[in-house]
Design a protein around this motif. Structure first.
Motif, PDB file in Angstrom:
ATOM      1  N   THR A 159       8.613   4.190 -21.352  1.00  0.00           N
ATOM      2  CA  THR A 159       8.363   5.511 -22.061  1.00  0.00           C
ATOM      3  C   THR A 159       6.933   5.543 -22.025  1.00  0.00           C
ATOM      4  O   THR A 159       6.312   6.701 -21.951  1.00  0.00           O
ATOM      5  N   LYS A 184      20.123   5.281 -23.947  1.00  0.00           N
ATOM      6  CA  LYS A 184      18.699   5.834 -23.894  1.00  0.00           C
ATOM      7  C   LYS A 184      18.124   5.431 -22.432  1.00  0.00           C
ATOM      8  O   LYS A 184      17.268   6.042 -21.996  1.00  0.00           O
ATOM      9  N   ARG A 235      16.652   8.026 -20.047  1.00  0.00           N
ATOM     10  CA  ARG A 235      15.320   7.896 -19.463  1.00  0.00           C
ATOM     11  C   ARG A 235      15.024   7.905 -18.006  1.00  0.00           C
ATOM     12  O   ARG A 235      14.306   8.194 -17.504  1.00  0.00           O
TER      13      ARG A 235
END
Length: 624
Positions: free
Chosen positions: A393, A423, A427
């Motif tokens: 991230t 997640k 992503r």
């Protein structure tokens, strides 16, 4: 080839000395480990400025025994220095009339035989023991500037030159040379395979496997050839190579087994124009590791990459692990009765994660990435898939060159540790979209919905699906507008095959800037535990080899640091740049810490700096 010894992290000088006294280290290993002790890395100081050149110093070279440092400059001089007394030993006035870009000692010749290559397209060989500056040998066969020379310890009669005419020459000192005659000296000619003005910028030979020769050009591919499979070619009267195809019906580079390309995955799959002036990638320097198992590449307008030659990686875009329901995950969770039960990270790792999260919220992405990296190292790959996802991230938000692809790799690591990590897969799909890998992004999102049907109507999933479809439609429109394959006209069939088989990097080093010159170096430092390179901001950077974290930053020039050459045996390195003024005082200032490297601006690249008039150039030596 296996490593002769593991590159251990030598951090305690007392323990190293104690181990040696107890017979735990042989002298060479002791010396190498002591060179890379962290206290010494943190205590580098300016030892001396070697003044004498009247132009920018473009290259430095240590003699094999480390007793002499050679420097060459825009003033056409080569100067030899005693690095310990800081005394000039010899001032060689060369016949060059172009900037000297490379100087090398011929090995096993008592530090007396030197080779130079310059912007006047010529190479010269000198014997400094003769007492005059007349060259023993000259070659004017290159059609463009000679950028780098190479030697290897096992061959005391050979050297190699690379130039912006796209050619690599192999010179044999045992035979006389007449330019454009019947000599077969052309080892590689990139123009046989690339029509768009290829330039060879740098060259290196593997110290343990001298049959391996690596070159870097004005593109993003590092090429490693097996010299044993190459036949030397001749030059005709116009300077063009006489291809073996005119003699025996074949090319001098076999398609299979002779050459391996290495390229960061995001660049090998990039569809941007290869020679766009604003996005041009050129390898400014490359070198093999001291044990010959790795290749280090400094890429202009990009980052520094380390490739593992023994255990190479394939480019990674979409390689989802097998998925089985109701298995335990490792992202700090356990799957129990279909429900995930969160598990705590170790206290120290949890604190590092919190610090990384705090930096991420404050948009301090470099610091966040460093904290997550430290946490991953502390966790030792256990229960840390959440750390890989958080680092991914931060990488995507920072968005420096190569960051999105690094995020893709981190998402894969997270999913290998925990295939149930929704997640991480989400992503990954978003990172693939941002990277322009639309087919893979669509497949990744489709597989997410298949594995986790409850997320099919999730708002984030629906929005991402819509974004991917919009980009796919744009791609289809571009194909309709330009259906022809432009690569087929630009590259030979062999070149396209070699590029398609390019292998990926092992690690990446960021924080410096390499956009303003095409002679910027990067080298292994100490016992190869560190990587060192110059930067456009006048600093040289030192990274930890294994983690990629910045260990130290030192100011070494008012403008740009191009050359950073570690001493072969002791704790010393030499630097040079393009500083326009003589410096009266020491400039070995250390930045407050690794976090001092702020966001790097990657401006459009230009040619190496050539001042309007000759200006004094200095060589700096640093001692630990």
């Amino acid at each position: 080839m296996k490593r002769k010894h593991h590159y251990t992290s030598a951090t305690n000088v007392a323990q190293i000395v104690s181990a040696r006294n107890n017979g735990g280290n042989d002298p060479i290993l002791f010396q190498n480990r002591l060179k890379s002790a962290r206290p010494f890395i943190d205590m580098i100081e300016l030892e001396a400025e070697l003044k004498g050149h009247m132009g920018c110093v473009n290259c430095l070279e240590w003699s094999e025994d480390g007793r002499i440092l050679a420097s060459a400059s825009d003033d056409f001089h080569v100067m030899l220095w005693d690095p310990f007394t800081h005394r000039q030993l010899y001032d060689l006035v060369t016949p060059h009339d172009g900037n000297i870009f490379s100087v090398k000692f011929i090995p096993k010749r008592n530090n007396s035989i030197l080779v130079t290559g310059a912007g006047d397209c010529r190479t010269f060989v000198f014997d400094v023991n003769r007492g005059n500056d007349f060259p023993l040998r000259k070659c004017t066969c290159h059609g463009q500037r000679v950028k780098r020379l190479a030697t290897v310890a096992r061959h005391s009669t050979l050297f190699w030159s690379s130039a912006e005419d796209g050619k690599v020459f192999q010179h044999d000192l045992r035979t006389p040379h007449t330019c454009r005659a019947d000599d077969a000296i052309v080892l590689i000619n990139l123009r046989n395979h690339i029509s768009d003005i290829p330039e060879v910028k740098c060259i290196a030979l593997n110290p343990h496997r001298p049959e391996q020769i690596a070159i870097g050009a004005n593109d993003c591919y590092a090429r490693v050839y097996d010299r044993r499979m190459l036949s030397l070619m001749k030059l005709n009267a116009t300077g063009e190579t006489v291809k073996p195809s005119e003699l025996d019906g074949g090319d001098n580079i076999p398609r299979d087994g002779c050459v391996q390309y290495y390229c960061p995955g995001h660049l090998s799959r990039s569809k941007e124009p290869v020679y766009s002036i604003f996005q041009q990638k050129a390898i400014t320097y490359l070198t093999f590791s001291p044990d010959g198992t790795e290749l280090l590449v400094n890429m202009g307008s990009e980052q520094i990459y380390r490739f593992d030659l023994n255990r190479p990686r394939e480019p990674m875009f979409l390689q989802l692990p097998k998925f089985t329901e109701h298995l335990n995950g490792t992202n700090g969770t356990t799957v129990k009765n279909g429900e995930k039960v969160k598990q705590k990270l170790p206290a120290e790792v949890e604190q590092m994660k919190k610090e990384g999260n705090a930096n991420l919220e404050k948009e301090k992405y470099l610091q966040a990435i460093q904290q997550y990296t430290l946490a991953i190292r502390k966790a030792k790959e256990k229960d840390c898939s959440i750390l890989y996802l958080n680092r991914a991230t931060a990488l995507m938000k920072r968005n420096w060159y190569g960051d999105v692809y690094a995020a893709v790799r981190d998402c894969h690591r997270a999913l290998r540790l925990d295939p149930h990590y929704v997640k991480a897969q989400f992503r990954l799909a978003r990172a693939l979209l941002k990277l322009g890998q639309l087919r893979e992004a669509s497949e990744c999102l489709t597989e997410l919905i298949r594995r986790f049907p409850s997320y099919a109507k999730n708002h984030g999933v629906l929005m991402l699906e819509k974004d991917i479809e919009a980009e796919l439609e744009k791609q289809r429109q571009r194909v309709r507008d330009q259906p022809q394959d432009q690569d087929a006209d630009q590259f030979s069939g062999n070149e396209m095959a070699w590029r398609a088989a390019a292998l990926d990097y092992e690690d990446c080093y960021v924080g410096h800037c390499n956009t303003k010159t095409d002679i910027k170096e990067a080298n292994y430092f100490g016992d190869s535990n560190y990587i060192v390179a110059g930067s456009d901001d006048g600093n040289f950077f030192i990274w930890e080899r294994d983690s990629g974290l910045i260990a130290s930053i030192y100011q070494a020039d008012e403008l740009i640091v191009n050359c950073v050459q570690p001493h072969p045996h002791v704790c010393m390195l030499a630097t040079s740049g393009i500083d326009h003024e003589r410096r009266a005082g020491g400039n070995g200032h250390r930045e407050p810490g690794p976090h001092a490297a702020g966001p790097v601006r990657h401006d459009s690249p230009g040619p190496e700096h050539v001042p309007d008039e000759l200006v004094p150039g200095d060589v700096s030596t640093y001692f630990m």
